[in-house]
Design a protein around this motif. Structure first.
Motif, PDB file in Angstrom:
ATOM      1  N   MET A   1       1.555  15.712 -12.431  1.00  0.00           N
ATOM      2  CA  MET A   1       1.229  14.395 -11.773  1.00  0.00           C
ATOM      3  C   MET A   1       2.258  13.548 -11.741  1.00  0.00           C
ATOM      4  O   MET A   1       3.019  13.481 -12.657  1.00  0.00           O
ATOM      5  CB  MET A   1       0.162  14.124 -12.503  1.00  0.00           C
ATOM      6  N   MET A   2       2.445  12.758 -10.537  1.00  0.00           N
ATOM      7  CA  MET A   2       3.314  11.738 -10.404  1.00  0.00           C
ATOM      8  C   MET A   2       2.606  10.435 -10.552  1.00  0.00           C
ATOM      9  O   MET A   2       1.707  10.169  -9.594  1.00  0.00           O
ATOM     10  CB  MET A   2       4.363  12.026  -9.253  1.00  0.00           C
ATOM     11  N   TYR A   3       3.154   9.352 -11.337  1.00  0.00           N
ATOM     12  CA  TYR A   3       2.485   8.162 -11.287  1.00  0.00           C
ATOM     13  C   TYR A   3       3.312   7.329 -10.323  1.00  0.00           C
ATOM     14  O   TYR A   3       4.705   7.499 -10.475  1.00  0.00           O
ATOM     15  CB  TYR A   3       2.607   7.707 -12.735  1.00  0.00           C
ATOM     16  N   SER A   4       2.905   6.481  -9.597  1.00  0.00           N
ATOM     17  CA  SER A   4       3.615   5.282  -8.847  1.00  0.00           C
ATOM     18  C   SER A   4       4.542   4.328  -9.747  1.00  0.00           C
ATOM     19  O   SER A   4       3.776   4.071 -10.819  1.00  0.00           O
ATOM     20  CB  SER A   4       2.694   4.863  -7.803  1.00  0.00           C
ATOM     21  N   ASN A   5       5.417   3.808  -9.105  1.00  0.00           N
ATOM     22  CA  ASN A   5       6.014   2.682  -9.917  1.00  0.00           C
ATOM     23  C   ASN A   5       5.197   1.513 -10.188  1.00  0.00           C
ATOM     24  O   ASN A   5       5.123   0.848 -11.228  1.00  0.00           O
ATOM     25  CB  ASN A   5       7.281   2.351  -9.248  1.00  0.00           C
TER      26      ASN A   5
END
Length: 113
Positions: A1-5
């Motif tokens: 999973m990637m979290y947004s900045n």
């Protein structure tokens, strides 16, 4: 999973805000007053008392009182001076007592040449 900045930025800001609010709340909670809740009319010998302070009912404390500090570090709650003659006399004796000077260290005196 990637979290947004932006999600990481909001999480960090929320964490900083919560820590700062918690520290402010903790700092304000340390200001609890140490008050006499009751007083005793039992006379206190002058030989055990080192100092005193007056507690008024207009601050954080509910009742007016005299707090005597003993040589052993105890706090004794007595009536307000205007309510008890022996309290007034004890305060006068404490105020009239000479201030003790610092003791000189024991040991050999230095030789004079």
């Amino acid at each position: 999973m990637m979290y947004s900045n932006s999600m990481i930025l909001w999480t960090g800001a929320l964490l900083i805000l919560s820590v700062s609010l918690w520290s402010c709340t903790t700092a304000q909670g340390d200001g609890a007053a140490d008050c006499c809740l009751t007083t005793s009319d039992r006379r206190i010998p002058q030989r055990v008392v080192t100092s005193f302070t007056i507690q008024t009912s207009d601050g954080a404390c509910r009742i007016p009182a005299t707090i005597f500090f003993t040589k052993k570090g105890f706090k004794l709650c007595a009536p307000f001076p205007s309510e008890s003659n022996w309290v007034s006399k004890l305060i006068d004796q404490i105020l009239a007592a000479p201030v003790s000077k610092a003791r000189k260290p024991k040991g050999k005196k230095p030789r004079q040449q």
